[in-house]
Design a protein around this motif. Sequence first.
Motif, PDB file in Angstrom:
ATOM      1  N   HIS A   1      -5.932   4.633  -3.279  1.00  0.00           N
ATOM      2  CA  HIS A   1      -4.682   4.392  -4.000  1.00  0.00           C
ATOM      3  C   HIS A   1      -4.460   5.465  -5.070  1.00  0.00           C
ATOM      4  O   HIS A   1      -5.403   5.874  -5.755  1.00  0.00           O
ATOM      5  N   VAL A   2      -3.230   5.900  -5.192  1.00  0.00           N
ATOM      6  CA  VAL A   2      -2.838   6.827  -6.255  1.00  0.00           C
ATOM      7  C   VAL A   2      -2.150   6.001  -7.339  1.00  0.00           C
ATOM      8  O   VAL A   2      -1.087   5.422  -7.100  1.00  0.00           O
ATOM      9  N   LEU A   3      -2.758   5.940  -8.526  1.00  0.00           N
ATOM     10  CA  LEU A   3      -2.249   5.112  -9.614  1.00  0.00           C
ATOM     11  C   LEU A   3      -1.607   5.966 -10.696  1.00  0.00           C
ATOM     12  O   LEU A   3      -1.951   7.138 -10.875  1.00  0.00           O
ATOM     13  N   ASP A   4      -0.706   5.361 -11.411  1.00  0.00           N
ATOM     14  CA  ASP A   4      -0.011   6.039 -12.506  1.00  0.00           C
ATOM     15  C   ASP A   4      -1.000   6.302 -13.637  1.00  0.00           C
ATOM     16  O   ASP A   4      -1.610   5.385 -14.182  1.00  0.00           O
ATOM     17  N   GLU A   5      -1.187   7.571 -13.977  1.00  0.00           N
ATOM     18  CA  GLU A   5      -2.150   7.942 -15.013  1.00  0.00           C
ATOM     19  C   GLU A   5      -1.591   7.778 -16.423  1.00  0.00           C
ATOM     20  O   GLU A   5      -2.315   7.955 -17.406  1.00  0.00           O
ATOM     21  N   HIS A   6      -0.314   7.461 -16.534  1.00  0.00           N
ATOM     22  CA  HIS A   6       0.321   7.371 -17.858  1.00  0.00           C
ATOM     23  C   HIS A   6       0.441   5.924 -18.334  1.00  0.00           C
ATOM     24  O   HIS A   6       1.171   5.646 -19.279  1.00  0.00           O
ATOM     25  N   ALA A   7      -0.270   5.008 -17.672  1.00  0.00           N
ATOM     26  CA  ALA A   7      -0.225   3.605 -18.097  1.00  0.00           C
ATOM     27  C   ALA A   7      -0.947   3.457 -19.433  1.00  0.00           C
ATOM     28  O   ALA A   7      -1.925   4.168 -19.728  1.00  0.00           O
TER      29      ALA A   7
ATOM     30  N   ASN B   1       0.813  -1.212   0.000  1.00  0.00           N
ATOM     31  CA  ASN B   1       0.000   0.000   0.000  1.00  0.00           C
ATOM     32  C   ASN B   1       0.853   1.273   0.000  1.00  0.00           C
ATOM     33  O   ASN B   1       0.319   2.369  -0.152  1.00  0.00           O
ATOM     34  N   LYS B   2       2.166   1.102   0.212  1.00  0.00           N
ATOM     35  CA  LYS B   2       3.129   2.217   0.148  1.00  0.00           C
ATOM     36  C   LYS B   2       2.734   3.389   1.047  1.00  0.00           C
ATOM     37  O   LYS B   2       2.690   4.546   0.626  1.00  0.00           O
TER      38      LYS B   2
ATOM     39  N   PRO C   1      -2.277  -0.259 -14.143  1.00  0.00           N
ATOM     40  CA  PRO C   1      -1.533   0.936 -13.727  1.00  0.00           C
ATOM     41  C   PRO C   1      -0.662   0.655 -12.503  1.00  0.00           C
ATOM     42  O   PRO C   1      -1.014  -0.149 -11.641  1.00  0.00           O
ATOM     43  N   ARG C   2       0.460   1.336 -12.422  1.00  0.00           N
ATOM     44  CA  ARG C   2       1.405   1.151 -11.319  1.00  0.00           C
ATOM     45  C   ARG C   2       0.951   1.966 -10.113  1.00  0.00           C
ATOM     46  O   ARG C   2       0.530   3.113 -10.238  1.00  0.00           O
ATOM     47  N   LEU C   3       1.025   1.358  -8.920  1.00  0.00           N
ATOM     48  CA  LEU C   3       0.633   2.041  -7.694  1.00  0.00           C
ATOM     49  C   LEU C   3       1.744   2.989  -7.258  1.00  0.00           C
ATOM     50  O   LEU C   3       2.891   2.586  -7.065  1.00  0.00           O
ATOM     51  N   LEU C   4       1.405   4.273  -7.105  1.00  0.00           N
ATOM     52  CA  LEU C   4       2.377   5.276  -6.699  1.00  0.00           C
ATOM     53  C   LEU C   4       2.357   5.529  -5.197  1.00  0.00           C
ATOM     54  O   LEU C   4       3.352   5.951  -4.618  1.00  0.00           O
ATOM     55  N   GLY C   5       1.220   5.278  -4.557  1.00  0.00           N
ATOM     56  CA  GLY C   5       1.105   5.523  -3.121  1.00  0.00           C
ATOM     57  C   GLY C   5      -0.348   5.510  -2.689  1.00  0.00           C
ATOM     58  O   GLY C   5      -1.245   5.156  -3.459  1.00  0.00           O
ATOM     59  N   THR C   6      -0.606   5.920  -1.455  1.00  0.00           N
ATOM     60  CA  THR C   6      -1.954   5.969  -0.892  1.00  0.00           C
ATOM     61  C   THR C   6      -2.159   7.318  -0.217  1.00  0.00           C
ATOM     62  O   THR C   6      -1.257   7.826   0.467  1.00  0.00           O
TER      63      THR C   6
END
Length: 534
Positions: free
Chosen positions: A352-358, A307-308, A364-369
């Motif tokens: 979750h904050v996901l990578d919008e550039h997928a 969950n970072k 999408p890659r998880l960037l954080g929470t």
Amino acid sequence: LLHFSLFSYSFFPQSTMEMILASAICGCIYSLTAGQPLTILGATGPMLVFEEIVFTFSEENEIPYMSFRCWIGLWTALFCVILVATDASALIGFFTRFTEETFAILISFIFIYEAIVKINKVEKKYPPLGDYYTNQTLMGNCSCMTGDEVVGLMPSQLTLDTCESDMYNGTASGPGCPKLGHEGDIFFLSLIEFLATFGIAYMLKKMRTSPYFPTKVRAIVSDFAVIIAIICVFLIDLAYDINTPKLTVPETFEPTRSQDRGWFINPVPSDFKAWVPFAAVLPALLVVILIFMDQQITALIVNRRENKLKKGPGYHLDLLIVGILVGVCSLFGLPWVVAATVRSVSHVNSLHVLDEHAAPGEKPRLLGTREQRVTNFMVFLLHGFSVLMTPVLNLMPLPILYGLFLYMGVASLRGVEFFERVTLMFMPQKYQPDLHYVRHVPNRRMHLFTLLQFASLGVLCIVKLTAAKLIFPIAVLGLVVVRYFLKYIFTEEELEILDDKMPELTRRKKEDAQKEVKRNWGVREREGKGERVR
């Protein structure tokens, strides 16, 4: 929010109004003071099972239930304070992924099982091949009117036939009044609403990884999938003049069975027995075990590395707050609320904050929470304001809520390694994904570990669904013991791989980095040998 009303009996002294208050008060306090505010409090399946056991025991032994329950809650609060003072939260070091995921899957299965049981009860009450119904009991939001006057009997003592008979010559009036029609229509529409709620919510939630529509549109639809599903199916229910089962919420601010009790529970009522406070010690110990397992395992799942999260956990503080809230709720006859695993996981996933550039279609890659207290506080504040929406809530079809239960149970299985390993048992080895434990553990050993974990889950389900459910808290604690004895079946390396708390992606990156270091070291070694030869 309405979890408690779906599981309780009509004669139970606590229901929707108490659950709303307990959620609003305890949830707001917890969200502002807890060390991990991403955890959602609520009435859990295991806790409701225990409340049912205590209620049955009280009825059979002629003990005032609410007073007995009050003593159990006060002892529980004291024991929680003692656990915090003695640093008992350090015991969560024995809770590995084996324990966490078995417990999490159990809670998910409880949601799925109860949803199916509830829709099955609708089928039994309104059989598909049944007759036209006219003998339905009038509910609280339906009255028998003779002109401008209401018939003096309670609605629950009247049926549609009786109201319209020559005795009263009345007319059923109100939003919850039964309508003439075929019983099968009620069941089939309820089944459609049940499956539609689950299907719409599940499909729209996956919209985030869809190749259609812009990224922001997909994100909004995915975030509000449940709300969209509820509104769509609710409109379908309104479009048909069929009296599907509706939620019953009291329109007055008073406790359930207010003729028997008020809001404050007297621990020593007139029919008090001196041995009751001492008899409450043993049930309180079982409740403490259940609260400790519920609270700490849920906190461990929320605080996982995948969950970072950047902020540290607060296991001691959270347990202390929950213990005090249990004591307060006991004095006011409110349900006990603890960390709810399924809802907490859903809450964290929604933040979750996901990578919008997928790329479209790519995960999408998880960037954080997003770590904050606002969403938790607002959720429970709105729970409290829902008391003002009882006319709307009384129109809510119960099959929609059953569909949401099914969705929450199924959605919480996503990302659980135990569930992934179960699916791998039915997959040929050449088609298995490139996972860390697939790389390093032979298939037979991996499947043996999965079968043992599945057997542990099966034992917990049997205990919960049979007369042995009184020892359910002890059975949950037994997961730690089972995990301890696995070291005599598997090697230390195998357990480190199969039961590691490190996220799969992190483990794979770490392994690839180690391989890269070894590869570079080998190249340098060969180059050094070449220099010496020259």
